[in-house]
Design an enzyme around this catalytic site. Structure first.
Site, mmCIF file in Angstrom:
data_model
loop_
_atom_site.group_PDB
_atom_site.id
_atom_site.type_symbol
_atom_site.label_atom_id
_atom_site.label_comp_id
_atom_site.label_asym_id
_atom_site.label_seq_id
_atom_site.Cartn_x
_atom_site.Cartn_y
_atom_site.Cartn_z
ATOM 1 N N ASN A 1 0.823 -1.203 0.000
ATOM 2 C CA ASN A 1 0.000 0.000 0.000
ATOM 3 C C ASN A 1 0.864 1.263 0.000
ATOM 4 O O ASN A 1 1.104 1.856 -1.059
ATOM 5 C CB ASN A 1 -0.951 -0.016 1.199
ATOM 6 C CG ASN A 1 -2.094 0.962 1.030
ATOM 7 O OD1 ASN A 1 -1.995 1.948 0.318
ATOM 8 N ND2 ASN A 1 -3.209 0.687 1.676
ATOM 9 N N ASP A 2 1.343 1.678 1.157
ATOM 10 C CA ASP A 2 2.052 2.957 1.248
ATOM 11 C C ASP A 2 3.283 3.022 0.338
ATOM 12 O O ASP A 2 3.601 4.090 -0.189
ATOM 13 C CB ASP A 2 2.493 3.206 2.700
ATOM 14 C CG ASP A 2 1.303 3.320 3.642
ATOM 15 O OD1 ASP A 2 0.258 3.838 3.209
ATOM 16 O OD2 ASP A 2 1.414 2.896 4.796
ATOM 17 N N VAL A 3 3.971 1.904 0.138
ATOM 18 C CA VAL A 3 5.209 1.919 -0.651
ATOM 19 C C VAL A 3 4.937 2.048 -2.142
ATOM 20 O O VAL A 3 5.875 2.106 -2.940
ATOM 21 C CB VAL A 3 6.055 0.650 -0.382
ATOM 22 C CG1 VAL A 3 6.496 0.600 1.070
ATOM 23 C CG2 VAL A 3 5.300 -0.609 -0.768
ATOM 24 N N ALA B 1 0.331 4.355 7.008
ATOM 25 C CA ALA B 1 0.404 5.819 6.976
ATOM 26 C C ALA B 1 -0.972 6.453 7.193
ATOM 27 O O ALA B 1 -1.062 7.657 7.440
ATOM 28 C CB ALA B 1 0.986 6.289 5.651
#
Length: 476
Positions: free
Chosen positions: A402-404, A443
């Site tokens: 997700n965040d990466v 995040a």
């Protein structure tokens, strides 16, 4: 005999250094582990031959108990729980340093209190060097012990992020001031008469361990684990000075230095300073995105597809890149991923795996998972190398990452992850996102990748979805 022991510690240190060097790449990681294990065996044998350490009876008891616990945990713990296990092991290391240093302190008290010259001659010299070493070992060991088990609680979801971190910042500042003052007093007086002070400082350190770790958000846990690993090494090295054990000094120093370097690398990968990680609070709290706001971001914009349609896309793809994340680990989808990759390669497609430095919940988490499924090392491509290749990629399959992969890291200056290096998945011709739902990552923010024009989403467990795609491809 003493010369032989020193020589053995030196040889063990060489094995440790080559072992760490081998662990820098997935291809040589297994050999690196083996070299380190040989080094540790040599160090243990050298310690056993040193009769000043302890009686063999206690050593054998310790080996049997420790090995039994280690084997039990290694067989029981799932791959998804490895971060918790590593954090717990860091805590055990810190606790061991704490207890050994306290035991040595009590032995010194007994010896010097008895006035027995023969007994005193067997103990370390009561000087400034010993005082500094014992207080460092005790203090860092106590912080590592409590901080590591708070980290375990957060990783297991038993401890959440606090709504306010101001109180914890104050506790950290006051605790550090008290510990500095107490340490100076401890080493500048007769330390063997400061038992009460030592107990108070241990309690403050345990409190400090809680106050340091509990405000840190889940997204920063990989950094915290690396930092606590470094603490455990430093505590071990200080204990080596307390005991006059060169092997422990070398081993602890290597662990401490490696942990600090890894912590720095992890901070760079997240574009955050260590100070911001420790005292900046969780990114999710900073983002302040509610569930309704998250749902509104995606409403009517996500294009959902099926396993059959993905199979047809893959049938004509010349280059496919898998992007593994924590969702792959949770679903235990590494073997299903490898099976699909084998089919694609059998049809002439080029297959690679894009590995972000902080993918998963621990450094190297994805590499270990994929290695378990015997994915060839040469197909595991690091972020800086794979990013230029996404523009030539026909299909990128995001598996629970997700965040990466969030483009906001490079396009939205107001995003809490702005500046964080990401996998530039959005540049692929088609992006398939496999995800159970649309909940945010650590995040705490929505991911614009999921609503891009070239993105398609398949909702579901990564392992089941991949198996359905594989089955559909076999029917084509």
């Amino acid at each position: 005999m003493q010369v032989f022991i020193y020589l053995a510690y030196l040889i063990a240190a060489v094995f440790f250094i080559y072992g760490i060097k081998g662990m820098t790449t997935p291809k040589t990681a297994v050999r690196g582990n083996q070299l380190s294990a040989v080094g540790m065996l040599i160090a243990v044998v050298a310690a056993l031959l040193d009769h000043n350490v302890v009686h063999y009876y206690y050593i054998i008891m310790g080996v049997l108990i420790g090995a039994s616990i280690g084997i039990f945990l290694a067989k029981k713990v799932q791959m998804t729980s490895m971060p918790e296990m590593v954090a717990a092991l860091n805590g055990f290391g810190g606790g061991a340093s704490l207890m050994v240093a306290v035991a040595n302190y009590l032995e010194m008290q007994t010896a010097y209190g008895s006035g027995n010259a023969e007994l005193i001659a067997t103990m370390p010299a009561l000087d400034m060097k010993w005082s500094i070493a014992v207080i460092i070992s005790i203090l860092i060991g106590a912080v590592t012990l409590m901080g590591s088990f708070v980290a375990v609680g957060k990783l297991m979801g038993k401890l959440g992020d606090p709504s306010s971190i101001g109180m914890f910042k104050m506790i950290v500042k006051v605790s550090l001031a008290l510990l500095v003052a107490g340490s100076i007093y401890f080493v500048s007086t007769n330390p063997l008469e400061q038992s009460d002070l030592l107990i108070v400082m241990i309690v403050i350190c345990l409190l400090l361990g809680v106050a340091l770790v509990i405000p840190i958000g889940g997204a920063d846990m990989p950094v915290v684990i690396a930092l606590l690993n470094s603490y455990s090494g430093l505590a071990g090295s200080a204990t080596g000075f307390v005991l006059g054990n060169n092997g422990l000094i070398i081993t602890g120093s290597l662990v401490g230095a490696s942990g600090l370097i890894l912590t720095t690398i992890m901070c760079k990968a997240m574009n955050r300073s260590l100070t911001n990680v420790l005292f900046g609070g969780s990114m999710a709290a900073q983002a302040g995105i509610s569930k309704d706001e998250n749902d509104a971001f995606y409403e009517g914009k996500v294009k959902v597809t099926s396993a059959d349609e993905v199979a047809m896309l893959l049938d004509s793809a010349k280059k496919v890149v898998f992007v593994p994340g924590y969702g792959l680990a949770v679903a235990q989808a590494q073997h299903a991923t490898r099976e699909l990759a084998n089919i694609l390669q059998g049809r002439g497609s080029e297959v690679k795996y894009a590995i972000h430095p902080v993918a998963g919940r621990m450094p190297g988490h994805m590499n270990v998972l994929l290695a378990e499924a015997e994915v060839p090392y040469e197909q595991l491509i690091e972020m800086d190398t794979i990013n230029p290749e996404f523009a030539q990629t026909d299909v990128a399959i995001v598996l629970g990452a997700n965040d990466v992969t969030n483009p906001a890291a490079s396009s939205d200056p107001n995003s809490p992850i702005f500046g964080m290096p990401i996998l530039e998945v959005q540049n692929a011709k088609t992006v398939i996102v496999v995800k159970r739902g649309l909940s945010p990552g650590f995040a705490g923010i929505p991911n614009a990748l999921f609503i891009n024009d070239n993105s398609l989403m398949v909702h579901g467990d990564a392992k089941l979805v991949l198996q359905e795609i594989t089955s559909a491809m076999k029917d084509l």
